[in-house]
Design an enzyme around this catalytic site. Sequence first.
Site, short mmCIF file in Angstrom:
data_model
loop_
_atom_site.label_atom_id
_atom_site.label_comp_id
_atom_site.label_asym_id
_atom_site.label_seq_id
_atom_site.Cartn_x
_atom_site.Cartn_y
_atom_site.Cartn_z
N ALA A 58 0.81 -1.26 -0.06
CA ALA A 58 -0.08 -0.01 -0.08
C ALA A 58 0.92 1.19 0.00
CB ALA A 58 -0.97 0.02 1.16
N HIS A 174 -7.05 1.31 -2.78
CA HIS A 174 -7.44 0.69 -1.49
C HIS A 174 -8.79 1.06 -1.14
CE1 HIS A 174 -6.95 -1.85 1.92
NE2 HIS A 174 -5.57 -1.63 2.06
N GLY A 175 -9.74 0.37 -1.20
CA GLY A 175 -10.97 0.75 -0.36
C GLY A 175 -11.62 -0.25 0.60
N ALA A 176 -10.45 -0.91 1.13
CA ALA A 176 -10.80 -2.17 2.17
C ALA A 176 -10.24 -1.73 3.52
CB ALA A 176 -10.30 -3.38 1.57
N TYR A 179 -9.48 1.20 6.16
CA TYR A 179 -9.13 2.63 5.87
C TYR A 179 -9.92 3.67 5.12
CZ TYR A 179 -4.88 -0.30 6.98
OH TYR A 179 -3.88 -0.94 7.85
N GLY A 295 -5.77 -16.77 2.83
CA GLY A 295 -5.40 -18.18 3.28
C GLY A 295 -5.44 -19.27 2.35
N ARG A 317 1.24 -14.16 2.51
CA ARG A 317 2.51 -14.37 3.44
C ARG A 317 3.39 -15.53 2.72
NH1 ARG A 317 0.36 -14.08 9.67
NH2 ARG A 317 0.70 -12.09 10.01
#
Length: 347
Positions: A58, A174-176, A179, A295, A317
């Site tokens: 981001a 980034h609309g999630a 934030y 995940g 990750r």
Amino acid sequence: MTSTLFSPFELNSTLTLQNRILMAPLTRCMADENLVPTEQMAQYYARRADTGLIISEATIIRPDGQGYPNTPGLFNQAQVDGWKKVTTAVHNAGGKIFAQLWHVGRVAHPFFFGGGDVLSASNIGIEGSVPRMRDLSYQTPRAASVEEIAQLVADYAKAAKNAIAAGFDGVEIHGANGYLIDQFLHLASNNRSDEYGGSVQNMSRFALEVVDAVIAAIGSDRVALRLSPGAYFLMEGNHDDRAVFDHLLQALNSRSLAFVHIGIFDDSMTFDYLGGHASDYVRKYYKGTLVGVGGYTAETGAQAIAENRFDLVAVGRPMIANPDYISRVKNSEPLKEYEDSMLQALV
């Protein structure tokens, strides 16, 4: 089953991905003191260029959008020049990369931008302290004025232009994840009574204005959006949130975006007001290309794609732990397990 992941995927007439695996945006806090990307970051991204698409960490659109230390920006020439080194390295390695455009809203702290107000949809704050800087407690934000909202929209568009100038193939807004844009979309953080609050149309307005401004700046084929219809991070859920996202997702169907990307850390989570998983809910209402995340392994991601739950899968990750993730999956080689210690170095 995983062979599905390695076929090319056409996002649109201008962008074709070499496979269906995306590198999820991963905040690493490794820019320099001026929020300029480093040579080490260029090497880090280039090592993962065999993914279908890299979504950058981001990247803040303006100084008061910062809420974590050493997060890169895209609002001045030095930052654009720093990102050019990253995008050149990725392209030279055969990859594609989008910049994720970010303003953290009420999660910002004046420490990072020399003082002043923290802006949000409303004057509703959150408890806690800044990650990696526990001596800094979150501040109560001020509701952005209509004039300030207009400037924010313009700043998203400017950052998108800067991203293209820096060599990115596109941007993900980034609309999630609790934030700024997400703060307008949830009742827990938006109690406005003007044209940006109250009704589902008004609560969706800022997100759509940002999307439309960025599309006007760089073209819809280069624009994606990340959304969290299920509130779970830095946000409390409300059953009435669903109506906001019902409206927003259907409005996005006419925007011809490159894709919509679910913002969720673990897609095994369910939300009663969404009727189950966030990704399945979005799939029901959004008709364009959808990116699942949260995940998934290569096997479970391929299975979800085969079941038409989404079209592309983003990996987080495991991509930190395995720069050669694509090769390992293709060759059925074991993956290194992610460990938190890996966040201390870019490999």
